[in-house]
Design a protein around this motif. Structure first.
Motif, PDB file in Angstrom:
ATOM      1  N   UNK A 131       0.836  -1.207   0.000  1.00  0.00           N
ATOM      2  CA  UNK A 131       0.000   0.000   0.000  1.00  0.00           C
ATOM      3  C   UNK A 131       0.869   1.255   0.000  1.00  0.00           C
ATOM      4  N   UNK A 132       1.948   1.219   0.750  1.00  0.00           N
ATOM      5  CA  UNK A 132       2.840   2.376   0.814  1.00  0.00           C
ATOM      6  C   UNK A 132       3.456   2.681  -0.548  1.00  0.00           C
ATOM      7  N   UNK A 133       3.775   1.634  -1.293  1.00  0.00           N
ATOM      8  CA  UNK A 133       4.374   1.851  -2.614  1.00  0.00           C
ATOM      9  C   UNK A 133       3.401   2.561  -3.550  1.00  0.00           C
ATOM     10  N   UNK A 134       2.105   2.269  -3.403  1.00  0.00           N
ATOM     11  CA  UNK A 134       1.089   2.943  -4.220  1.00  0.00           C
ATOM     12  C   UNK A 134       0.989   4.414  -3.815  1.00  0.00           C
ATOM     13  N   UNK A 135       0.915   4.668  -2.521  1.00  0.00           N
ATOM     14  CA  UNK A 135       0.832   6.047  -2.036  1.00  0.00           C
ATOM     15  C   UNK A 135       2.035   6.865  -2.504  1.00  0.00           C
ATOM     16  N   UNK A 136       3.200   6.258  -2.432  1.00  0.00           N
ATOM     17  CA  UNK A 136       4.415   6.946  -2.855  1.00  0.00           C
ATOM     18  C   UNK A 136       4.390   7.241  -4.355  1.00  0.00           C
ATOM     19  N   UNK A 137       3.851   6.291  -5.121  1.00  0.00           N
ATOM     20  CA  UNK A 137       3.766   6.476  -6.577  1.00  0.00           C
ATOM     21  C   UNK A 137       2.919   7.692  -6.933  1.00  0.00           C
ATOM     22  N   UNK A 138       1.885   7.942  -6.153  1.00  0.00           N
ATOM     23  CA  UNK A 138       0.994   9.070  -6.433  1.00  0.00           C
ATOM     24  C   UNK A 138       1.483  10.379  -5.803  1.00  0.00           C
ATOM     25  N   UNK A 139       2.655  10.347  -5.188  1.00  0.00           N
ATOM     26  CA  UNK A 139       3.236  11.576  -4.684  1.00  0.00           C
ATOM     27  C   UNK A 139       3.048  11.836  -3.213  1.00  0.00           C
ATOM     28  N   UNK A 140       2.395  10.925  -2.492  1.00  0.00           N
ATOM     29  CA  UNK A 140       2.215  11.136  -1.051  1.00  0.00           C
ATOM     30  C   UNK A 140       3.538  10.922  -0.330  1.00  0.00           C
TER      31      UNK A 140
END
Length: 263
Positions: free
Chosen positions: A251-260
């Motif tokens: 989940x963290x990798x997805x958030x990071x991908x979107x700029x969070x």
């Protein structure tokens, strides 16, 4: 039939009878565990990331039906206070989560920080001559889109930054208010606003705008996304499992991908 055979027959019959009587009571519990629905109310700026996280989560939990309700954090809070059957709440500021916790509606042990964000100034791709927040005073900038500060955290952060820079009162007449941060983005994309203040994560999903300035974090309250499970949830264990997944590496990798920004 001898006595031993008779007792064996009676035993089998009794076992079958007990199983038959018990099934109606056991089945609902099994169904409840294997097929559950969660309503997740989340800040509008999380939409794209949360949709992708949902698809990943349901690969291993296909029987968990997750429904999202995206909107301004203040509006989502009002819905919860009015009795909406929300299981998981994710706001774009601590204020709304604090309200739920202080009123006893939140399972406090489930509260955590999901992510952080940055506030940026955007303009349409064809706009030139804007490279800082101070340029918003330029007469050619006639409309500035921001979130409605009373309900949209991004609007509150925008006000704080503009006040700290000392330009708030001068440009306030230019403000065009939106019900959530995605509406701010849409206003700038369409050209209905000459500039707007959104999160960096919103800017990343559009090819119709460009980021011209990033707000200094010392000028606004921390942009934090707290998450928690509501006490009213009828599936608290499932809700807690989903919240736990949000802190997983996937989940963290997805958030990071979107700029969070990860906490």
């Amino acid at each position: 039939m001898n006595r031993r055979q008779l007792f064996a027959f009676i035993g089998i019959a009794l076992s079958s009878l007990i199983l038959t009587v018990s099934l109606p009571f056991i089945a609902p519990s099994v169904v409840a565990q294997s097929n559950s629905e969660l309503l997740v109310s989340a800040a509008a700026s999380l939409k794209d990331a949360m949709e992708e996280i949902k698809s990943i989560y349901q690969q291993s939990k296909p029987n968990i039906n997750i429904k999202y309700n995206f909107g301004a954090s203040g509006a989502l809070l009002q819905q919860v206070q009015q009795g909406a059957p929300v299981d998981v709440f994710i706001s774009a500021a601590n204020k709304q989560m604090d309200t739920l916790e202080q009123s006893g509606q939140l399972l406090a042990i489930t509260r955590s920080i999901l992510a952080k964000n940055r506030l940026v100034l955007i303009v349409p791709n064809n706009v030139t001559g804007v490279s800082s927040f101070n340029n918003l005073q330029d007469p050619k900038i006639k409309k500035i889109a921001i979130g409605e500060p009373r309900s949209v955290p991004a609007g509150q952060y925008a006000e704080q930054v503009l006040q700290k820079l000392g330009i708030y009162q001068q440009i306030k007449p230019k403000f065009v208010y939106a019900n959530n941060v995605r509406q701010v983005l849409a206003a700038v994309e369409s050209g209905n606003a000459d500039a707007g203040l959104v999160y960096i994560t919103d800017a990343k999903i559009s090819d119709k705008i460009k980021v011209v300035a990033t707000a200094d974090e010392k000028y606004h309250s921390p942009i934090i996304y707290p998450v928690g499970v509501l006490k009213r949830s009828k599936n608290t264990q499932v809700a807690q499992d989903f919240v736990k997944f949000l802190s997983s590496d996937r989940a963290k990798s997805v958030l990071k991908k979107y700029g969070f920004v990860l906490p």
